[in-house]
Design an enzyme around this catalytic site. Sequence first.
Site, PDB file in Angstrom:
ATOM      1  N   LYS A 182       0.864  -1.198   0.000  1.00 20.34           N
ATOM      2  CA  LYS A 182       0.000   0.000   0.000  1.00 20.34           C
ATOM      3  C   LYS A 182       0.891   1.234   0.000  1.00 20.34           C
ATOM      4  O   LYS A 182       1.155   1.842   1.043  1.00 20.34           O
ATOM      5  CB  LYS A 182      -0.901  -0.008   1.236  1.00 20.34           C
ATOM      6  CG  LYS A 182      -2.262  -0.626   0.964  1.00 20.34           C
ATOM      7  CD  LYS A 182      -3.152  -0.599   2.160  1.00 20.34           C
ATOM      8  CE  LYS A 182      -4.104   0.565   2.201  1.00 20.34           C
ATOM      9  NZ  LYS A 182      -5.167   0.542   1.209  1.00 20.34           N
TER      10      LYS A 182
HETATM   11  N1  PMP Z   1      -6.837  -3.233  -3.340  1.00 19.89           N
HETATM   12  C1  PMP Z   1      -6.530  -1.942  -3.120  1.00 19.89           C
HETATM   13  C2  PMP Z   1      -5.894  -1.154  -4.209  1.00 19.89           C
HETATM   14  C3  PMP Z   1      -6.802  -1.354  -1.874  1.00 19.89           C
HETATM   15  O1  PMP Z   1      -6.490  -0.073  -1.645  1.00 19.89           O
HETATM   16  C4  PMP Z   1      -7.427  -2.120  -0.863  1.00 19.89           C
HETATM   17  C5  PMP Z   1      -7.776  -1.482   0.461  1.00 19.89           C
HETATM   18  N2  PMP Z   1      -6.750  -1.577   1.383  1.00 19.89           N
HETATM   19  C6  PMP Z   1      -7.714  -3.469  -1.126  1.00 19.89           C
HETATM   20  C7  PMP Z   1      -7.413  -3.984  -2.373  1.00 19.89           C
HETATM   21  C8  PMP Z   1      -8.301  -4.345  -0.062  1.00 19.89           C
HETATM   22  O2  PMP Z   1      -7.342  -4.592   0.940  1.00 19.89           O
HETATM   23  P1  PMP Z   1      -7.764  -4.888   2.437  1.00 19.89           P
HETATM   24  O3  PMP Z   1      -8.746  -5.986   2.381  1.00 19.89           O
HETATM   25  O4  PMP Z   1      -6.494  -5.285   3.110  1.00 19.89           O
HETATM   26  O5  PMP Z   1      -8.325  -3.639   2.984  1.00 19.89           O
END
Ligand code: PMP
Length: 329
Positions: A174
Amino acid sequence: MTPLPQDSVQLDSPPARTIEPRFAFFRGRVMPYADAHVGLLTHALNYGTAVFGGLRGYWNEEEAELLVFRPLDHFRRLRESARLLRMELACSEADLWTGLRSLLRAEGLRTDCYVRALAFYGDQSLGVRLHGLTPEVALVAFPFDRYVANEEGAHVCLSSWQRVGDNVLPARGKIAGSYVNSALAKSDAELAGFDEALVLNDHGHVCEGSAENVFVVRGGVAATPPVSEDILEGITRRTVLQLLQEDLGVAVAERPIDRTEVFLADEVFLTGTGAQVTAVTRVDHRSVGEGRMGEITSRLRQRFFQVVRGRDARYRGWCAPAWRDVEGR
Ligand code: PMP
Protein backbone atom coordinates in the site's frame (compact mmCIF):
# COMPACT_ATOMS: atom_id res chain seq x y z
CA MET A 1 1.38 44.27 -4.87
CA THR A 2 -1.68 42.31 -5.95
CA PRO A 3 -2.03 39.23 -3.70
CA LEU A 4 -1.87 35.93 -5.51
CA PRO A 5 -5.13 33.98 -5.64
CA GLN A 6 -5.31 31.41 -2.85
CA ASP A 7 -6.15 27.79 -3.69
CA SER A 8 -7.76 26.90 -6.98
CA VAL A 9 -11.46 26.06 -6.75
CA GLN A 10 -13.10 23.02 -8.32
CA LEU A 11 -16.74 23.63 -9.05
CA ASP A 12 -17.89 20.33 -10.52
CA SER A 13 -18.48 18.35 -7.31
CA PRO A 14 -19.06 18.91 -3.57
CA PRO A 15 -15.90 19.25 -1.46
CA ALA A 16 -14.67 16.17 0.41
CA ARG A 17 -15.70 16.14 4.07
CA THR A 18 -12.94 17.14 6.50
CA ILE A 19 -12.30 14.59 9.26
CA GLU A 20 -11.56 16.08 12.67
CA PRO A 21 -9.86 13.58 14.99
CA ARG A 22 -8.90 14.85 18.43
CA PHE A 23 -5.70 12.84 18.80
CA ALA A 24 -2.96 11.17 16.79
CA PHE A 25 -0.37 8.58 17.73
CA PHE A 26 2.79 10.19 16.41
CA ARG A 27 6.47 9.91 17.30
CA GLY A 28 5.74 7.13 19.76
CA ARG A 29 3.01 8.81 21.79
CA VAL A 30 -0.58 10.00 21.73
CA MET A 31 -0.74 13.77 21.19
CA PRO A 32 -3.40 16.29 20.14
CA TYR A 33 -4.07 15.89 16.43
CA ALA A 34 -3.42 19.60 15.94
CA ASP A 35 0.15 19.16 17.25
CA ALA A 36 1.04 16.32 14.85
CA HIS A 37 2.49 18.63 12.18
CA VAL A 38 4.59 17.97 9.11
CA GLY A 39 6.18 20.63 6.92
CA LEU A 40 5.50 21.48 3.30
CA LEU A 41 8.84 20.07 2.17
CA THR A 42 8.18 16.64 3.72
CA HIS A 43 9.57 14.03 1.34
CA ALA A 44 6.42 11.89 1.37
CA LEU A 45 4.16 14.84 0.54
CA ASN A 46 6.31 15.80 -2.44
CA TYR A 47 7.20 12.36 -3.82
CA GLY A 48 4.54 9.96 -2.51
CA THR A 49 7.11 8.08 -0.40
CA ALA A 50 4.68 6.85 2.23
CA VAL A 51 2.92 3.58 2.90
CA PHE A 52 -0.36 3.27 4.68
CA GLY A 53 -2.92 0.91 6.07
CA GLY A 54 -6.62 1.09 6.76
CA LEU A 55 -8.15 -0.91 9.60
CA ARG A 56 -11.67 -1.11 10.93
CA GLY A 57 -12.88 -1.27 14.49
CA TYR A 58 -16.34 -2.81 14.96
CA TRP A 59 -18.41 -1.93 18.02
CA ASN A 60 -19.89 -5.00 19.73
CA GLU A 61 -22.90 -3.79 21.70
CA GLU A 62 -23.46 -6.95 23.82
CA GLU A 63 -19.90 -6.91 25.09
CA ALA A 64 -19.56 -3.12 25.10
CA GLU A 65 -16.28 -3.68 23.30
CA LEU A 66 -14.52 -2.25 20.27
CA LEU A 67 -13.07 -5.10 18.19
CA VAL A 68 -10.31 -4.17 15.77
CA PHE A 69 -10.16 -6.58 12.85
CA ARG A 70 -6.83 -8.38 12.32
CA PRO A 71 -4.62 -5.50 13.51
CA LEU A 72 -1.40 -7.52 13.60
CA ASP A 73 -1.95 -8.67 10.01
CA HIS A 74 -2.55 -5.08 8.94
CA PHE A 75 0.59 -3.91 10.75
CA ARG A 76 2.62 -6.75 9.22
CA ARG A 77 1.53 -5.59 5.76
CA LEU A 78 2.38 -2.00 6.69
CA ARG A 79 5.88 -3.10 7.65
CA GLU A 80 6.20 -5.14 4.45
CA SER A 81 4.97 -2.23 2.33
CA ALA A 82 7.55 -0.08 4.12
CA ARG A 83 10.32 -2.54 3.24
CA LEU A 84 9.45 -2.13 -0.44
CA LEU A 85 10.45 1.52 0.03
CA ARG A 86 13.65 0.59 1.94
CA MET A 87 11.97 1.83 5.11
CA GLU A 88 12.94 0.01 8.29
CA LEU A 89 10.35 0.80 10.94
CA ALA A 90 11.63 0.88 14.51
CA CYS A 91 8.28 -0.25 15.92
CA SER A 92 7.05 -3.85 15.77
CA GLU A 93 3.51 -4.98 15.00
CA ALA A 94 2.94 -5.40 18.75
CA ASP A 95 4.21 -1.84 19.42
CA LEU A 96 1.78 -0.49 16.81
CA TRP A 97 -1.10 -2.36 18.41
CA THR A 98 -0.16 -0.96 21.84
CA GLY A 99 -0.05 2.53 20.29
CA LEU A 100 -3.39 2.01 18.58
CA ARG A 101 -5.09 0.89 21.78
CA SER A 102 -3.91 4.01 23.60
CA LEU A 103 -5.14 6.14 20.71
CA LEU A 104 -8.57 4.47 20.58
CA ARG A 105 -8.96 4.96 24.32
CA ALA A 106 -7.85 8.60 24.17
CA GLU A 107 -10.43 9.18 21.42
CA GLY A 108 -13.01 7.34 23.56
CA LEU A 109 -14.18 5.44 20.49
CA ARG A 110 -17.20 3.29 21.26
CA THR A 111 -18.59 3.07 17.78
CA ASP A 112 -17.62 1.60 14.40
CA CYS A 113 -14.45 3.31 13.31
CA TYR A 114 -11.64 3.46 10.79
CA VAL A 115 -7.96 3.60 11.58
CA ARG A 116 -5.41 5.11 9.26
CA ALA A 117 -1.86 3.85 9.79
CA LEU A 118 0.87 5.77 8.02
CA ALA A 119 4.63 5.36 7.65
CA PHE A 120 6.37 8.05 5.65
CA TYR A 121 9.68 9.68 4.94
CA GLY A 122 9.47 12.81 7.04
CA ASP A 123 12.72 14.47 5.90
CA GLN A 124 12.36 18.01 4.63
CA SER A 125 15.00 17.54 1.98
CA LEU A 126 15.25 17.78 -1.77
CA GLY A 127 15.97 14.73 -3.93
CA VAL A 128 14.00 11.83 -5.39
CA ARG A 129 15.40 8.74 -3.69
CA LEU A 130 14.65 6.12 -1.07
CA HIS A 131 17.96 5.93 0.80
CA GLY A 132 19.32 7.98 3.64
CA LEU A 133 15.87 9.09 4.72
CA THR A 134 14.08 8.92 8.09
CA PRO A 135 10.75 7.14 8.49
CA GLU A 136 8.00 8.46 10.73
CA VAL A 137 4.95 6.50 11.88
CA ALA A 138 1.48 7.82 12.70
CA LEU A 139 -1.96 6.46 13.57
CA VAL A 140 -5.30 8.28 13.46
CA ALA A 141 -8.77 6.91 14.26
CA PHE A 142 -12.27 8.25 13.69
CA PRO A 143 -15.88 7.08 13.54
CA PHE A 144 -16.74 5.52 10.20
CA ASP A 145 -19.61 3.79 8.51
CA ARG A 146 -19.67 2.87 4.82
CA TYR A 147 -17.01 3.41 2.19
CA VAL A 148 -19.13 2.21 -0.74
CA ALA A 149 -22.61 3.66 -0.30
CA ASN A 150 -24.27 0.91 -2.33
CA GLU A 151 -22.77 -2.21 -0.71
CA GLU A 152 -25.81 -4.31 -1.60
CA GLY A 153 -25.69 -3.57 -5.32
CA ALA A 154 -22.83 -1.47 -6.66
CA HIS A 155 -22.62 -0.41 -10.30
CA VAL A 156 -19.05 -0.50 -11.59
CA CYS A 157 -17.25 0.23 -14.83
CA LEU A 158 -14.10 -1.19 -16.35
CA SER A 159 -11.70 1.70 -16.11
CA SER A 160 -9.66 2.98 -19.02
CA TRP A 161 -6.83 3.42 -16.50
CA GLN A 162 -4.49 0.44 -16.19
CA ARG A 163 -3.32 -0.90 -12.84
CA VAL A 164 0.32 -0.15 -11.97
CA GLY A 165 2.51 -3.19 -12.60
CA ASP A 166 5.07 -4.76 -10.30
CA ASN A 167 7.95 -3.41 -12.41
CA VAL A 168 6.45 0.08 -12.40
CA LEU A 169 5.30 0.57 -8.81
CA PRO A 170 4.71 -2.52 -6.67
CA ALA A 171 0.96 -2.92 -6.29
CA ARG A 172 1.24 -5.63 -3.64
CA GLY A 173 2.10 -2.98 -1.05
CA LYS A 174 0.00 0.00 0.00
CA ILE A 175 2.30 2.69 -1.32
CA ALA A 176 0.84 6.19 -1.13
CA GLY A 177 2.14 7.33 -4.53
CA SER A 178 0.43 4.48 -6.36
CA TYR A 179 -2.95 5.67 -5.10
CA VAL A 180 -2.88 8.38 -7.74
CA ASN A 181 -3.59 5.47 -10.10
CA SER A 182 -6.56 4.41 -7.92
CA ALA A 183 -7.77 8.00 -7.64
CA LEU A 184 -7.78 8.47 -11.42
CA ALA A 185 -9.89 5.33 -11.84
CA LYS A 186 -12.24 6.14 -8.96
CA SER A 187 -12.95 9.76 -9.89
CA ASP A 188 -13.58 8.96 -13.53
CA ALA A 189 -15.96 6.18 -12.46
CA GLU A 190 -17.86 8.30 -9.92
CA LEU A 191 -18.10 11.34 -12.15
CA ALA A 192 -19.53 9.07 -14.87
CA GLY A 193 -22.21 7.88 -12.42
CA PHE A 194 -20.71 4.55 -11.29
CA ASP A 195 -20.04 3.55 -7.69
CA GLU A 196 -16.61 2.07 -8.33
CA ALA A 197 -14.11 1.12 -11.04
CA LEU A 198 -12.55 -2.21 -11.91
CA VAL A 199 -9.06 -1.91 -13.34
CA LEU A 200 -7.28 -4.24 -15.72
CA ASN A 201 -3.58 -4.99 -15.41
CA ASP A 202 -0.86 -4.86 -18.04
CA HIS A 203 -1.97 -8.29 -19.32
CA GLY A 204 -5.55 -7.08 -19.81
CA HIS A 205 -6.78 -9.23 -16.92
CA VAL A 206 -9.28 -8.02 -14.34
CA CYS A 207 -7.16 -6.97 -11.44
CA GLU A 208 -9.11 -5.24 -8.68
CA GLY A 209 -11.22 -2.23 -7.75
CA SER A 210 -9.69 1.16 -6.94
CA ALA A 211 -9.48 0.10 -3.28
CA GLU A 212 -10.88 -3.45 -3.27
CA ASN A 213 -10.02 -6.96 -4.40
CA VAL A 214 -12.46 -8.66 -6.72
CA PHE A 215 -14.13 -12.07 -6.85
CA VAL A 216 -16.35 -13.57 -9.55
CA VAL A 217 -18.66 -16.56 -9.16
CA ARG A 218 -19.76 -18.73 -12.07
CA GLY A 219 -21.57 -22.04 -11.78
CA GLY A 220 -21.11 -22.04 -7.99
CA VAL A 221 -17.31 -21.76 -8.21
CA ALA A 222 -15.54 -18.55 -7.18
CA ALA A 223 -12.36 -17.10 -8.65
CA THR A 224 -10.10 -14.23 -7.69
CA PRO A 225 -6.82 -13.06 -9.24
CA PRO A 226 -3.65 -14.47 -7.62
CA VAL A 227 -1.18 -12.18 -5.85
CA SER A 228 1.06 -12.25 -8.96
CA GLU A 229 -1.57 -10.26 -10.96
CA ASP A 230 -0.57 -6.81 -9.62
CA ILE A 231 -3.17 -6.81 -6.87
CA LEU A 232 -2.84 -5.49 -3.35
CA GLU A 233 -2.46 -8.45 -1.01
CA GLY A 234 -5.76 -7.70 0.69
CA ILE A 235 -6.48 -8.84 4.21
CA THR A 236 -10.23 -8.99 3.55
CA ARG A 237 -9.43 -11.05 0.42
CA ARG A 238 -7.52 -13.52 2.60
CA THR A 239 -10.37 -13.55 5.15
CA VAL A 240 -12.97 -14.17 2.47
CA LEU A 241 -10.92 -16.93 0.80
CA GLN A 242 -10.96 -18.75 4.12
CA LEU A 243 -14.65 -18.11 4.87
CA LEU A 244 -15.78 -19.21 1.40
CA GLN A 245 -13.78 -22.43 1.44
CA GLU A 246 -13.91 -23.49 5.09
CA ASP A 247 -17.26 -22.20 6.06
CA LEU A 248 -19.55 -21.86 3.07
CA GLY A 249 -18.14 -24.86 1.16
CA VAL A 250 -17.51 -22.76 -1.97
CA ALA A 251 -14.44 -23.70 -4.04
CA VAL A 252 -12.24 -20.70 -4.97
CA ALA A 253 -9.65 -20.68 -7.72
CA GLU A 254 -6.86 -18.10 -7.53
CA ARG A 255 -6.31 -17.53 -11.24
CA PRO A 256 -6.24 -14.71 -13.80
CA ILE A 257 -9.69 -13.41 -14.75
CA ASP A 258 -10.54 -12.24 -18.26
CA ARG A 259 -12.57 -9.10 -18.82
CA THR A 260 -15.49 -10.93 -20.38
CA GLU A 261 -15.72 -13.39 -17.50
CA VAL A 262 -17.11 -10.50 -15.49
CA PHE A 263 -19.94 -10.15 -18.03
CA LEU A 264 -20.82 -13.85 -17.81
CA ALA A 265 -20.42 -14.22 -14.04
CA ASP A 266 -23.46 -15.08 -11.92
CA GLU A 267 -22.06 -12.96 -9.11
CA VAL A 268 -19.29 -10.42 -8.67
CA PHE A 269 -18.24 -8.90 -5.36
CA LEU A 270 -15.53 -6.63 -4.01
CA THR A 271 -13.66 -7.07 -0.75
CA GLY A 272 -11.73 -4.53 1.28
CA THR A 273 -11.49 -2.99 4.70
CA GLY A 274 -13.54 -0.04 3.44
CA ALA A 275 -15.87 -1.90 1.07
CA GLN A 276 -16.21 -4.93 3.44
CA VAL A 277 -18.04 -7.33 1.08
CA THR A 278 -19.76 -5.27 -1.61
CA ALA A 279 -22.07 -6.92 -4.13
CA VAL A 280 -21.60 -5.75 -7.73
CA THR A 281 -24.85 -5.96 -9.67
CA ARG A 282 -23.97 -4.05 -12.86
CA VAL A 283 -20.75 -3.76 -14.84
CA ASP A 284 -20.59 -1.24 -17.68
CA HIS A 285 -24.40 -1.10 -17.93
CA ARG A 286 -24.72 -4.91 -18.10
CA SER A 287 -26.49 -6.80 -15.32
CA VAL A 288 -24.39 -9.25 -13.35
CA GLY A 289 -26.42 -12.47 -13.17
CA GLU A 290 -29.99 -11.42 -12.43
CA GLY A 291 -28.99 -7.87 -11.59
CA ARG A 292 -29.29 -8.26 -7.82
CA MET A 293 -27.10 -9.60 -5.03
CA GLY A 294 -26.48 -13.33 -5.58
CA GLU A 295 -26.87 -16.13 -3.06
CA ILE A 296 -23.20 -16.75 -2.36
CA THR A 297 -22.48 -13.03 -1.90
CA SER A 298 -25.45 -12.74 0.41
CA ARG A 299 -24.40 -15.74 2.56
CA LEU A 300 -20.84 -14.47 2.61
CA ARG A 301 -21.88 -11.00 3.76
CA GLN A 302 -23.92 -12.46 6.60
CA ARG A 303 -21.03 -14.60 7.77
CA PHE A 304 -18.52 -11.77 7.30
CA PHE A 305 -20.44 -9.38 9.54
CA GLN A 306 -20.87 -12.05 12.23
CA VAL A 307 -17.14 -12.68 12.15
CA VAL A 308 -15.97 -9.04 12.25
CA ARG A 309 -18.32 -8.23 15.13
CA GLY A 310 -16.84 -11.12 17.12
CA ARG A 311 -19.99 -13.26 17.02
CA ASP A 312 -18.33 -16.37 15.60
CA ALA A 313 -16.15 -18.12 18.20
CA ARG A 314 -14.11 -19.91 15.53
CA TYR A 315 -12.76 -16.65 14.17
CA ARG A 316 -12.68 -14.69 17.40
CA GLY A 317 -8.88 -14.64 17.22
CA TRP A 318 -9.16 -12.10 14.35
CA CYS A 319 -10.95 -9.59 16.59
CA ALA A 320 -8.69 -7.67 18.96
CA PRO A 321 -10.45 -5.90 21.85
CA ALA A 322 -9.46 -2.28 22.37
CA TRP A 323 -10.99 -1.71 25.80
CA ARG A 324 -10.50 -4.99 27.71
CA ASP A 325 -7.92 -4.77 30.55
CA VAL A 326 -8.28 -1.01 31.01
CA GLU A 327 -11.67 -1.43 32.54
CA GLY A 328 -10.68 -4.40 34.70
CA ARG A 329 -12.65 -6.79 32.50
N1 PMP B 1 -6.84 -3.23 -3.34
C1 PMP B 1 -6.53 -1.94 -3.12
C2 PMP B 1 -5.89 -1.15 -4.21
C3 PMP B 1 -6.80 -1.35 -1.87
O1 PMP B 1 -6.49 -0.07 -1.64
C4 PMP B 1 -7.43 -2.12 -0.86
C5 PMP B 1 -7.78 -1.48 0.46
N2 PMP B 1 -6.75 -1.58 1.38
C6 PMP B 1 -7.71 -3.47 -1.13
C7 PMP B 1 -7.41 -3.98 -2.37
C8 PMP B 1 -8.30 -4.35 -0.06
O2 PMP B 1 -7.34 -4.59 0.94
P1 PMP B 1 -7.76 -4.89 2.44
O3 PMP B 1 -8.75 -5.99 2.38
O4 PMP B 1 -6.49 -5.29 3.11
O5 PMP B 1 -8.33 -3.64 2.98
